[in-house]
Motif scaffolding. Sequence first.
Motif, PDB file in Angstrom:
ATOM      1  N   UNK A  35     -12.281  20.702  23.489  1.00  0.00           N
ATOM      2  CA  UNK A  35     -12.841  20.424  22.174  1.00  0.00           C
ATOM      3  C   UNK A  35     -14.319  20.100  22.321  1.00  0.00           C
ATOM      4  N   UNK A  36     -15.041  20.164  21.177  1.00  0.00           N
ATOM      5  CA  UNK A  36     -16.464  19.887  21.276  1.00  0.00           C
ATOM      6  C   UNK A  36     -17.195  20.035  19.964  1.00  0.00           C
ATOM      7  N   UNK A  37     -18.431  20.489  20.040  1.00  0.00           N
ATOM      8  CA  UNK A  37     -19.357  20.546  18.913  1.00  0.00           C
ATOM      9  C   UNK A  37     -18.821  21.399  17.768  1.00  0.00           C
ATOM     10  N   UNK A  38     -19.316  21.092  16.570  1.00  0.00           N
ATOM     11  CA  UNK A  38     -19.048  21.874  15.360  1.00  0.00           C
ATOM     12  C   UNK A  38     -17.556  21.956  15.045  1.00  0.00           C
ATOM     13  N   UNK A  39     -16.835  20.896  15.328  1.00  0.00           N
ATOM     14  CA  UNK A  39     -15.419  20.847  15.016  1.00  0.00           C
ATOM     15  C   UNK A  39     -14.582  21.833  15.795  1.00  0.00           C
ATOM     16  N   UNK A  40     -15.038  22.175  16.989  1.00  0.00           N
ATOM     17  CA  UNK A  40     -14.339  23.172  17.793  1.00  0.00           C
ATOM     18  C   UNK A  40     -13.222  22.528  18.608  1.00  0.00           C
ATOM     19  N   UNK A  41     -12.049  23.099  18.574  1.00  0.00           N
ATOM     20  CA  UNK A  41     -10.966  22.677  19.453  1.00  0.00           C
ATOM     21  C   UNK A  41      -9.992  23.826  19.636  1.00  0.00           C
ATOM     22  N   UNK A  42      -9.283  23.797  20.765  1.00  0.00           N
ATOM     23  CA  UNK A  42      -8.321  24.855  21.039  1.00  0.00           C
ATOM     24  C   UNK A  42      -7.624  24.616  22.356  1.00  0.00           C
ATOM     25  N   UNK A  43      -6.754  25.548  22.702  1.00  0.00           N
ATOM     26  CA  UNK A  43      -6.011  25.433  23.942  1.00  0.00           C
ATOM     27  C   UNK A  43      -5.334  26.731  24.310  1.00  0.00           C
ATOM     28  N   UNK A  44      -4.882  26.795  25.565  1.00  0.00           N
ATOM     29  CA  UNK A  44      -4.175  27.957  26.092  1.00  0.00           C
ATOM     30  C   UNK A  44      -2.983  27.482  26.901  1.00  0.00           C
ATOM     31  N   UNK A  45      -1.991  28.328  26.988  1.00  0.00           N
ATOM     32  CA  UNK A  45      -0.829  28.061  27.832  1.00  0.00           C
ATOM     33  C   UNK A  45      -0.328  29.382  28.390  1.00  0.00           C
ATOM     34  N   UNK A  46       0.227  29.329  29.602  1.00  0.00           N
ATOM     35  CA  UNK A  46       0.734  30.536  30.239  1.00  0.00           C
ATOM     36  C   UNK A  46       1.865  30.180  31.179  1.00  0.00           C
ATOM     37  N   UNK A  47       2.784  31.107  31.330  1.00  0.00           N
ATOM     38  CA  UNK A  47       3.889  30.933  32.272  1.00  0.00           C
ATOM     39  C   UNK A  47       4.073  32.240  33.036  1.00  0.00           C
ATOM     40  N   UNK A  48       4.273  32.117  34.340  1.00  0.00           N
ATOM     41  CA  UNK A  48       4.508  33.271  35.209  1.00  0.00           C
ATOM     42  C   UNK A  48       5.832  33.095  35.919  1.00  0.00           C
ATOM     43  N   UNK A  49       6.647  34.138  35.894  1.00  0.00           N
ATOM     44  CA  UNK A  49       7.898  34.127  36.643  1.00  0.00           C
ATOM     45  C   UNK A  49       7.887  35.308  37.595  1.00  0.00           C
TER      46      UNK A  49
END
Length: 692
Positions: A208-222
Amino acid sequence: MKKHVFNKRSALVFKQFNRKGYSLFAALGKEVLIGVLSVPTLAFAKADGISTRPIVAPDSISFEEQRIDEVQIMGSRAPLTALQSAKIVEVISRDDIQRAEAQTINDVLKLATGVDVRQRGGFGVQTDISINGGTFDQIAILLNGMPLSSPQTGHTAADFPVSLSDIERIEVLEGASARIFGATAFSGAINIVTKADNQSNVRVSAEGGSFGTFGGDAAVTWAGLDNRKRSLATRHQLSGGYVQSDGGTDNSDFKKRRAFYQGTLAAQGIDLDWQAGISSQDFGANTFYSAKFPNQYEETRRYMASVGASIRPFESSDNRFLSRLELRSMLYGHRDLDHFQLTRGSEGAAAGENYHRTDVYGASLNLNFDWAAGKTAVGADVHREHILSTTYGEMLDESQWKDIRGTDRQYIREGNRTNTSLFVEHNIILGGFTLSAGLLANRNTWLDESFRLYPGIDLSYRPDDHWKLYASWNKALRVPTYTDLFTNNPAQQGDLNLKPERNSTFKVGTRFRTHGFEAMVSGFYSHGTNMIDWVYETAASTKYHAMNIGKLDNMGFNVETTANLTSLLGHHSATVPVLLKLGYAYIHQKHETDREIYRSLYALEYLRHKFVAELSHPIVSRLSASWAFRWQQRMNGYAPYGKLDGKLVWTAPSWQLYVKADNITCHRYYDLGAVLQPGLWIMAGGNIKIKL
């Protein structure tokens, strides 16, 4: 006296590895004699692994450089490693990506010397990418070898369904490459290659940070292992992410969503791979297409999928020719949806609201084989381009109008064209010499039913481990996009009488590399005819018109150096090296036309100068820093500017914390038109990887 051997083992002689990342399992319990060591990957696609680490002499090239040399790259139709290739393809590695102060793939490409990235919005929202003075419609964009370019417009070509954490490397090929990738590779190509982890794991990140920015990622490997054969039989990877922001300037807010899945299956003589992805963006388009309309708005969606197979029917044959014969095929397709409002919230055709649905689907086939005369590849690609639109294409009969889901509007226009490409290429590799010559026969039904020929030839010579010299000549053609042909709104006017663009590109260069240091110098000359641009014809013009602007020659050179200062100073045991990269690109343009042109929107707004400097270094313990400075001067009335970015990272074995600062000096600048870019943008976040 006869000596008894109580632990006798059979000898296994490797002259060349097969194409599986688990090849060394075959060597368990045997004496291994290694001859020529290389690790091919799927042609034009991705690599599963690398070779065992070689013993590197103090004055030789580094292990990382050898690793890249052994990876197959996209410089030819036949599978050639980076060392063998007659073209020098810039490879942006995973390490380069991790060091960079970058949020998106587009940010990483800004640091490539010969690439021009013109950003409209943050986090890769509506970004135009071009190479060596070309335009955003003149390059081929690929994901693991699958073409993503859209016949509607190149503005959406960089809507990737993957994030930086999904990527193994980025390959950048400069210059006309039609005989390798078809007509879309008019001035170059960029191939995004995703990671293929061999161990099951879960990755999670948030920021998260400036200008109301936020987010995320997720990943799974099998990763599934065949216990009987001790081989990696199948792999599945699924990732997704979300980010939103106010954008940093008026009407530049955005929401981005993505999801990506890929899988592989290995069996005797055949490897299968498949991928599917979704990219979704909603964003305020500010003055993206015209300064007269500061409140534009756009939504884009991309759905893509492909399935490929690498078949080696005679892999176990004792016949050298048959054992190296490989058939590579791919079925692919993507659907792009575009909803545009000239004035945000204003609906209806009269208010400049448009809808477009573009479908591209096709099949490719490539046969390559080794024989006494070298490596030969023959192939074909056929793909269909179809658009339904409220404004683009030929008018449909009212009985054929199609409802637009979620609205009371209908698609009333349609366009269809089929592109057929036939390829042949032969490669001769003798010692340090590589000759690669090929031909593209291309037919596009938008033009006529005739095939047109586009030849190319590439040469390289490696006198020793340090030097590589190369030269090339290639021809290409590009047909106009549907935007070029049919646009008709208060800001822009297309032209149904546009002619296709044509060019011939010459390129020469040399690369020098020694332990801890690499330098490359290249020059190019591109002669283009019937080039397409959007222009104001006079000072009194109120619309940009799509026009064939005549002859356009781009000529210039690139200089790049990379120095591992830690290695050069003899500190080989340092965990985090001090790396310095410098790059400079210069372009001169010669334009001849009998048309009146007052102002250009794209083709004549090239980068005259571009300078890039990157420095990464340790600070203390696990804390390190990366810095990137970019200075550039764009022609056609733009003021030159310099931009400084930085990144601090605390790295542990399974997790990482970071702070990124984009545009540290808070300098306000323009990359395109009247679209003002944000000032200082700070982001903080972290990620964790858990092995399963």
